[in-house]
Motif scaffolding. Structure first.
Motif, PDB file in Angstrom:
ATOM      1  N   MET A  88       0.845  -1.190   0.000  1.00  0.00           N
ATOM      2  CA  MET A  88       0.000   0.000   0.000  1.00  0.00           C
ATOM      3  C   MET A  88       0.879   1.239   0.000  1.00  0.00           C
ATOM      4  N   LEU A  89       0.611   2.153  -0.895  1.00  0.00           N
ATOM      5  CA  LEU A  89       1.379   3.379  -0.971  1.00  0.00           C
ATOM      6  C   LEU A  89       1.032   4.299   0.194  1.00  0.00           C
ATOM      7  N   PRO A  90       2.032   5.022   0.733  1.00  0.00           N
ATOM      8  CA  PRO A  90       1.764   5.918   1.861  1.00  0.00           C
ATOM      9  C   PRO A  90       0.850   7.060   1.439  1.00  0.00           C
ATOM     10  N   LYS A  91       0.028   7.518   2.378  1.00  0.00           N
ATOM     11  CA  LYS A  91      -0.901   8.602   2.073  1.00  0.00           C
ATOM     12  C   LYS A  91      -0.181   9.944   1.984  1.00  0.00           C
ATOM     13  N   GLN A  92       0.803  10.140   2.827  1.00  0.00           N
ATOM     14  CA  GLN A  92       1.538  11.400   2.834  1.00  0.00           C
ATOM     15  C   GLN A  92       2.618  11.389   1.759  1.00  0.00           C
ATOM     16  N   PRO A  93       2.847  12.531   1.092  1.00  0.00           N
ATOM     17  CA  PRO A  93       3.904  12.578   0.082  1.00  0.00           C
ATOM     18  C   PRO A  93       5.269  12.336   0.710  1.00  0.00           C
ATOM     19  N   LEU A  94       6.126  11.653  -0.019  1.00  0.00           N
ATOM     20  CA  LEU A  94       7.477  11.348   0.462  1.00  0.00           C
ATOM     21  C   LEU A  94       8.402  12.469   0.035  1.00  0.00           C
ATOM     22  N   LEU A  95       8.604  13.444   0.916  1.00  0.00           N
ATOM     23  CA  LEU A  95       9.389  14.628   0.602  1.00  0.00           C
ATOM     24  C   LEU A  95      10.744  14.575   1.281  1.00  0.00           C
ATOM     25  N   ASP A  96      11.802  14.879   0.504  1.00  0.00           N
ATOM     26  CA  ASP A  96      13.138  14.897   1.102  1.00  0.00           C
ATOM     27  C   ASP A  96      13.439  16.288   1.648  1.00  0.00           C
ATOM     28  N   ALA A  97      14.710  16.545   1.995  1.00  0.00           N
ATOM     29  CA  ALA A  97      15.079  17.779   2.691  1.00  0.00           C
ATOM     30  C   ALA A  97      14.898  19.038   1.860  1.00  0.00           C
ATOM     31  N   ILE A  98      14.847  18.917   0.542  1.00  0.00           N
ATOM     32  CA  ILE A  98      14.641  20.097  -0.297  1.00  0.00           C
ATOM     33  C   ILE A  98      13.256  20.090  -0.940  1.00  0.00           C
ATOM     34  N   GLY A  99      12.378  19.273  -0.416  1.00  0.00           N
ATOM     35  CA  GLY A  99      11.005  19.269  -0.888  1.00  0.00           C
ATOM     36  C   GLY A  99      10.735  18.459  -2.134  1.00  0.00           C
ATOM     37  N   GLN A 100      11.717  17.689  -2.583  1.00  0.00           N
ATOM     38  CA  GLN A 100      11.501  16.821  -3.734  1.00  0.00           C
ATOM     39  C   GLN A 100      10.611  15.658  -3.332  1.00  0.00           C
ATOM     40  N   GLN A 101       9.645  15.337  -4.182  1.00  0.00           N
ATOM     41  CA  GLN A 101       8.757  14.222  -3.884  1.00  0.00           C
ATOM     42  C   GLN A 101       9.291  12.936  -4.494  1.00  0.00           C
ATOM     43  N   HIS A 102       9.239  11.874  -3.709  1.00  0.00           N
ATOM     44  CA  HIS A 102       9.730  10.571  -4.161  1.00  0.00           C
ATOM     45  C   HIS A 102       8.609   9.549  -4.146  1.00  0.00           C
ATOM     46  N   THR A 103       8.845   8.466  -4.839  1.00  0.00           N
ATOM     47  CA  THR A 103       7.874   7.392  -4.892  1.00  0.00           C
ATOM     48  C   THR A 103       8.466   6.129  -4.295  1.00  0.00           C
TER      49      THR A 103
END
Length: 267
Positions: A1-16
């Protein structure tokens, strides 16, 4: 199941979430390499720096790709990584920009507070499908933090934390190290005009006047008890050798780091 919250790193990049079975990670951060191994992800790491030395038995078989700042770009290219994990303080941006040209996923980290660690555990655990291991580390971190917070506070101290000599260098108040020391009421001294996270300083009466104790770190410079004895005789102030890994490595090492802080506070 994919996480509900976006996966954001330290500079705000979204990951999958890395769903591909061919996930290949290069870690350019020693403490992150250790964290990945503690998350059970050592089998996905194809490259590490020469400073990524923990856990020794696991990293021994992983290819070295230079240092944190002198990365061998072509060697990394031959490893064909899908992900590279970097840190804002430890890695050079021009190097990271080059790596981003041929590595699909660049995960940027930059924990500045001990309390940033649980979020880091969760981020990497979710990206690389190690959520259960990440939650276990979070519980261990929270337990160590609770044990430290229950320790009776000592009188506040101003400390000079030395990371290098020739030239002598210390840490500014906004660094991870300084924020670790704040957990036991120790505030770090740095030159008033310092504009860098790790400023150069000179010994003087003015420097020593507000200092209660000098801390010599075992890394990145390998200070030893010999340095402690020599400096103590020279300046006439208390000097103490401290474990640099315990105070500067974030990730899973922070759990041991909090327990180490408790020991320091009791001495």
């Amino acid at each position: 199941m994919l996480p509900k919250q976006p996966l954001l790193d330290a500079i705000g990049q979204q990951h999958t979430v890395a769903l591909d079975a061919n996930t290949r990670i290069v870690s350019l951060v020693p403490s992150i390499t250790e964290l990945l191994c503690d998350l059970g992800l050592a089998h996905l790491i194809v490259g590490r720096t020469g400073f990524c030395i923990h856990p020794a038995a696991m990293v021994k078989a992983i290819a070295k790709i230079g240092g944190t700042k002198d990365v061998n770009i072509e060697k990394i290219r031959t490893l064909a990584p899908t992900h590279v994990i970097v840190n804002i303080d430890e890695n050079e941006k021009p190097t990271v920009d080059i790596l981003a040209e041929f590595i699909p996923h660049v995960i940027v980290t930059h924990p500045l507070m001990p309390s940033d660690n649980p979020e880091l555990f969760r981020l990497l655990g979710q990206i690389f499908q190690a959520e259960e291991a990440a939650e276990k580390l979070i519980q261990e971190y929270e337990l160590a933090n609770a044990e430290l917070s229950q320790h009776s506070s000592n009188p506040p101290e101003r400390v000079l934390y030395c990371i290098w000599q020739d030239p002598w260098m210390t840490v500014s108040s906004d660094t991870y190290i300084a924020n670790m020391l704040k957990q036991i009421g120790w505030t770090t001294w740095a030159p008033a005009d310092a504009k860098q996270s790790y400023p150069v300083f000179e010994w003087s009466e003015e420097t020593l006047r507000p200092i209660d104790r000098i801390l010599l770190s075992t890394e990145p410079y390998r200070f030893s008890e010999t340095h402690v004895d020599a400096l103590e005789k020279q300046i006439g102030k208390p000097v103490q050798l401290v474990d640099g890994e315990m105070l500067s490595w974030y990730g899973s090492r922070a759990i041991s780091g909090l327990r180490y802080l408790k020991q320091l506070a009791q001495n």
